[in-house]
Design an enzyme around this catalytic site. Structure first.
Site, mmCIF file in Angstrom:
data_model
loop_
_atom_site.group_PDB
_atom_site.id
_atom_site.type_symbol
_atom_site.label_atom_id
_atom_site.label_comp_id
_atom_site.label_asym_id
_atom_site.label_seq_id
_atom_site.Cartn_x
_atom_site.Cartn_y
_atom_site.Cartn_z
ATOM 1 N N SER A 113 0.811 -1.496 -0.246
ATOM 2 C CA SER A 113 0.013 -0.122 -0.176
ATOM 3 C C SER A 113 0.847 1.372 0.040
ATOM 4 O O SER A 113 1.556 1.693 -0.777
ATOM 5 C CB SER A 113 -1.044 -0.016 1.063
ATOM 6 O OG SER A 113 -1.774 0.850 0.993
ATOM 7 N N HIS A 114 0.714 1.867 1.095
ATOM 8 C CA HIS A 114 1.424 3.405 0.925
ATOM 9 C C HIS A 114 2.719 3.284 1.605
ATOM 10 O O HIS A 114 3.571 4.368 1.896
ATOM 11 C CB HIS A 114 0.417 4.260 1.928
ATOM 12 C CG HIS A 114 0.167 3.702 3.472
ATOM 13 N ND1 HIS A 114 -0.694 2.389 3.326
ATOM 14 C CD2 HIS A 114 0.656 3.819 4.588
ATOM 15 C CE1 HIS A 114 -0.724 2.005 4.511
ATOM 16 N NE2 HIS A 114 0.032 2.599 5.541
ATOM 17 N N ASP A 279 -2.536 6.652 -3.487
ATOM 18 C CA ASP A 279 -1.316 5.887 -2.571
ATOM 19 C C ASP A 279 -0.734 4.889 -3.701
ATOM 20 O O ASP A 279 -0.989 4.597 -4.865
ATOM 21 C CB ASP A 279 -1.822 5.268 -1.412
ATOM 22 C CG ASP A 279 -2.668 3.922 -1.560
ATOM 23 O OD1 ASP A 279 -3.204 4.023 -2.705
ATOM 24 O OD2 ASP A 279 -2.577 3.122 -0.499
ATOM 25 N N ASP A 281 -0.959 1.679 -4.124
ATOM 26 C CA ASP A 281 -1.770 0.712 -4.883
ATOM 27 C C ASP A 281 -3.215 1.017 -5.160
ATOM 28 O O ASP A 281 -3.997 0.373 -5.595
ATOM 29 C CB ASP A 281 -1.793 -0.574 -3.995
ATOM 30 C CG ASP A 281 -2.743 -0.461 -2.568
ATOM 31 O OD1 ASP A 281 -2.650 0.718 -2.190
ATOM 32 O OD2 ASP A 281 -3.299 -1.328 -2.202
ATOM 33 N N ASP A 283 -5.797 2.381 -3.730
ATOM 34 C CA ASP A 283 -7.109 2.407 -3.017
ATOM 35 C C ASP A 283 -7.415 3.621 -1.993
ATOM 36 O O ASP A 283 -8.429 3.993 -1.760
ATOM 37 C CB ASP A 283 -7.286 1.098 -2.142
ATOM 38 C CG ASP A 283 -6.080 0.999 -1.156
ATOM 39 O OD1 ASP A 283 -5.085 1.665 -1.335
ATOM 40 O OD2 ASP A 283 -6.023 -0.168 -0.333
ATOM 41 N N ARG A 284 -6.121 4.376 -1.839
ATOM 42 C CA ARG A 284 -6.398 5.642 -0.866
ATOM 43 C C ARG A 284 -6.485 6.867 -1.852
ATOM 44 O O ARG A 284 -5.998 6.957 -3.018
ATOM 45 C CB ARG A 284 -5.354 5.676 -0.024
ATOM 46 C CG ARG A 284 -5.083 4.651 0.966
ATOM 47 C CD ARG A 284 -4.023 4.993 1.731
ATOM 48 N NE ARG A 284 -4.191 4.064 2.968
ATOM 49 C CZ ARG A 284 -3.451 4.047 4.122
ATOM 50 N NH1 ARG A 284 -2.834 5.030 4.337
ATOM 51 N NH2 ARG A 284 -3.504 3.443 5.132
ATOM 52 N N GLU A 365 -12.771 5.467 5.615
ATOM 53 C CA GLU A 365 -11.861 5.541 6.890
ATOM 54 C C GLU A 365 -11.205 6.753 6.786
ATOM 55 O O GLU A 365 -10.771 7.356 5.650
ATOM 56 C CB GLU A 365 -10.695 4.441 6.661
ATOM 57 C CG GLU A 365 -11.596 2.999 6.839
ATOM 58 C CD GLU A 365 -10.351 1.951 6.991
ATOM 59 O OE1 GLU A 365 -10.138 1.506 8.062
ATOM 60 O OE2 GLU A 365 -9.619 1.484 5.982
ATOM 61 N N SER A 367 -8.238 7.149 7.307
ATOM 62 C CA SER A 367 -6.853 6.942 6.726
ATOM 63 C C SER A 367 -6.838 7.043 5.149
ATOM 64 O O SER A 367 -6.356 6.329 4.480
ATOM 65 C CB SER A 367 -6.314 5.522 7.046
ATOM 66 O OG SER A 367 -7.269 4.553 6.572
ATOM 67 N N LYS A 378 -11.458 -0.165 -0.763
ATOM 68 C CA LYS A 378 -11.549 1.311 -0.955
ATOM 69 C C LYS A 378 -10.807 1.638 -2.212
ATOM 70 O O LYS A 378 -10.314 1.059 -2.833
ATOM 71 C CB LYS A 378 -10.900 1.949 0.091
ATOM 72 C CG LYS A 378 -9.326 1.676 0.331
ATOM 73 C CD LYS A 378 -9.049 2.117 1.745
ATOM 74 C CE LYS A 378 -7.519 1.831 1.943
ATOM 75 N NZ LYS A 378 -7.278 1.207 3.340
HETATM 76 C C1 G1P Z 1 -4.111 1.450 8.189
HETATM 77 C C2 G1P Z 1 -5.099 2.391 8.237
HETATM 78 C C3 G1P Z 1 -6.435 1.872 7.913
HETATM 79 C C4 G1P Z 1 -6.511 0.941 6.713
HETATM 80 C C5 G1P Z 1 -5.090 0.062 6.681
HETATM 81 C C6 G1P Z 1 -4.936 -0.443 5.338
HETATM 82 O O1 G1P Z 1 -3.991 0.433 9.104
HETATM 83 O O2 G1P Z 1 -5.201 3.201 9.692
HETATM 84 O O3 G1P Z 1 -7.476 2.514 8.051
HETATM 85 O O4 G1P Z 1 -7.618 0.173 6.350
HETATM 86 O O5 G1P Z 1 -3.987 1.065 6.745
HETATM 87 O O6 G1P Z 1 -4.927 0.286 4.338
HETATM 88 P P1 G1P Z 1 -3.292 0.330 10.504
HETATM 89 O O7 G1P Z 1 -1.952 0.854 10.252
HETATM 90 O O8 G1P Z 1 -3.939 1.655 11.358
HETATM 91 O O9 G1P Z 1 -3.518 -0.880 11.104
HETATM 92 ZN ZN ZN Z 2 -3.494 1.301 -0.319
#
Ligand code: G1P
Ligand code: ZN
Length: 550
Positions: A113-114, A279, A281, A283-284, A365, A367, A378
């Site tokens: 992801s990010h 981000d 991948d 999804d954000r 969310e 985030s 997402k």
């Molecule tokens: C974080 C974000 C959460 C999101 C997840 C995956 O998780 O807070 O909302 O679903 O990344 O992208 P966390 O690191 O807080 O467990």
């Molecule tokens: Zn992501």
């Protein structure tokens, strides 16, 4: 073709977190590490004969190596068909769309992801089920159990496959179909939104957008959809080529890591009126108006309040859902609309049942995650198209829409403070202590350094009762509610790969317009002080301030 059965020894750390298994690339690259995990997934899937698997990732470092290993293992496991994104690319929402559109039995998404990429960065692997959403906890727990006892895995003994050309080939008895990573996803978005209306927005002289793909996976998607199908001028999408190390950047669309974009929207000479980023991948999302960063919680609330302007939602929403730490701005909108608002634990997977059961149409969310019932992830570009649709139909600028929203509903002033990579034990001690004192906090009065006093209404450790399958998820974060309607939430990240990351979520509701334009951290100062008094953050973590404020 020969299938080789390789003897292996189990690893003890293959427990999937909030979003699949995430580790440093170096860990994934250990002999048998990836293979053990993939075999564990296939073991839990069961008999793979006749099944279809979707495979792709965000193109980060190690994506190409892992794709080849998984293709060879999928063939050895007997999958009938594997749909793999060209060059191994599929954004997370696109993978979800492909699983659903092609009625696949599941999919493997390669992404962290990010989190930063590159040889020293992170890698990740996540399994999604046939509804296109992340596997549930029963499934991921089963993977972990198998991974602890694994003794062998099976893999085809063959050269790497060419996945640069779209088309079909066979590997043993498995059909490997290389697909266009954008096509299905773009068609799905086209079916939800009024593309003609958005085109008129891009044609307006007072509208100019910048979309920052942060050198990550959404580049090709945004280019094709925004600049291709929606007629945005060339150059609207910047940092559009996915790079294995994201160009050394942190592909997380927040005010810290996408500071350039925020600055650009505050630079009148650039003439920009709307900004967005995604981000690693895809999804954000982050959306920005002129001189205004729109918090993801507010973005969710504004999208829900205006959803009827979007063709897919013009008949109204069945309900909405937000993760517990997300601000309660959307709750007020749901109340006004007379629809249910569900509160779930952090992690998109918890929305799956609500979406499948038709209880929620849009979820979000804090985030930077927002999405609808069109996929089970997402979806960054979807959120951006929601905004573009609303801008097109109202003829208003984003910052105006947000300010009008506050004027109507009040403002849930909100911020998240992250203490990254703290000592694992310190993080656990802090949470254990909070869990212990939570039941005793109700009625306690705290005097802050500013001599402001705050009284706690109640505090608890959030437990989620899934209204669809009755499952119970405990210990999802400590919630501290104040008498004045404010709230502080504490939880440890489930996606970090180094030590522990403490997240402190601060929310203060106000309907006093004097606060609307005040800097968020100023409005939240009493809560920030209180969080430290209640949780002893500085003392236990040794940190004086958060690493990231978003
Ligand atoms: C974080 C974000 C959460 C999101 C997840 C995956 O998780 O807070 O909302 O679903 O990344 O992208 P966390 O690191 O807080 O467990
Ligand atoms: Zn992501």
């Amino acid at each position: 073709m020969t299938i080789r059965v390789i003897e292996t020894t189990a690893f003890d750390d293959q427990k999937p977190g909030t979003s699949g298994l995430r580790k440093k690339v170096a860990r994934f690259a250990l002999p048998h590490y990836l293979e053990n995990y993939v075999q564990s997934v296939f073991t839990v899937v069961g008999d793979c004969h006749g099944k279809t698997l979707v495979l792709g990732g965000d193109g980060r470092f190690y994506n190409d190596v892992a794709i080849q290993v998984i293709l060879k293992m999928a063939a050895a496991a007997g999958f009938a068909r594997v749909l793999v994104g060209q060059n191994g690319i599929l954004s997370t929402p696109a993978a979800s769309a492909v699983i659903r559109e092609h009625k696949a039995d599941g999919g493997i998404i390669l992404s962290a992801s990010h989190n930063p990429g590159g040889p020293k960065g992170d890698f990740g692997i996540k399994y999604n089920l046939s509804n296109g959403g992340p596997a549930n906890e029963t499934f991921t727990d089963a993977i972990f159990q198998v991974s602890k006892k694994i003794t062998q895995y099976a893999i085809e003994d063959c050269p790497d496959l060419n996945i640069a050309q779209i088309g079909e080939q066979t590997l043993d008895k498995t059909v490997i179909e290389v697909i266009d990573p954008v096509a299905d996803y773009a068609a799905l978005l086209k079916s939800l939104f009024d593309f003609e209306s958005i085109k008129t927005l891009f044609a307006r002289p007072d509208f100019k957008m910048r979309y920052d793909a942060l050198n990550a996976v959404t580049g090709p998607y945004a280019k094709r959809i925004l600049e291709g199908m929606l007629g945005a001028p060339e150059g609207t999408v910047v940092n559009a080529t996915p790079l294995a190390d994201f160009g050394g950047r942190h592909p997380d669309p927040n005010p810290v890591y996408a500071a350039d974009l925020i600055r650009a929207l505050s630079t009148p000479a650039l003439g920009l009126s709307f900004g967005a980023a995604s981000d690693g991948d895809g999804d954000r999302n982050m959306v920005v108006g002129r001189n205004l960063f729109i918090s993801p919680s507010d973005s969710l609330a504004v999208i829900v309040a205006n959803a009827r302007l979007i063709p897919a939602y013009e008949k109204g929403l069945a309900g909405v859902a937000r993760s517990m730490p997300t601000s309660r701005a959307v709750d007020r909108v749901a109340e006004a609309l007379g629809i249910s608002c569900y509160e779930t634990p952090t992690g998109w997977k918890f929305f799956g049942n609500l979406l499948d059961a038709g209880k929620a149409t849009i979820c979000g969310e804090e985030s930077s995650g927002t999405g609808g019932n069109h996929v089970r992830e997402k979806d960054g570009l979807w959120a951006v198209l929601c905004w573009l649709s609303i801008l097109a139909k109202t003829g208003k600028h984003a910052e105006t829409l947000v300010r009008e929203h506050w004027a109507r509903f009040g403002r849930n002033v909100y911020s998240r403070h992250d203490y990254e990579g703290i000592d694992r034990e310190a993080g656990q001690t802090l949470m254990a202590r909070l869990r212990e004192i939570a039941p005793t906090l109700a009625g306690k009065c705290f005097t802050l350094p500013s001599s402001h006093t705050m009284v706690i209404d109640k505090a608890d450790d959030f437990t989620y009762h899934d209204p669809v399958d009755g499952s119970v998820s405990e210990h999802q974060g400590i919630r501290v509610f104040l008498k004045d309607g404010s709230r502080i939430v504490f939880r440890l990240s489930g996606t970090g790969t180094v030590g522990a990351t403490l997240r402190v979520y601060l929310e203060r509701y106000t309907d006093n317009p004097a606060h609307y334009e005040e800097p968020v951290q100023t409005t939240l100062k009493p809560l920030i002080d209180l969080a430290d008094q209640v949780a002893h953050i500085r003392e236990i973590t040794g940190r004086q301030a958060p690493d990231v404020i978003s």
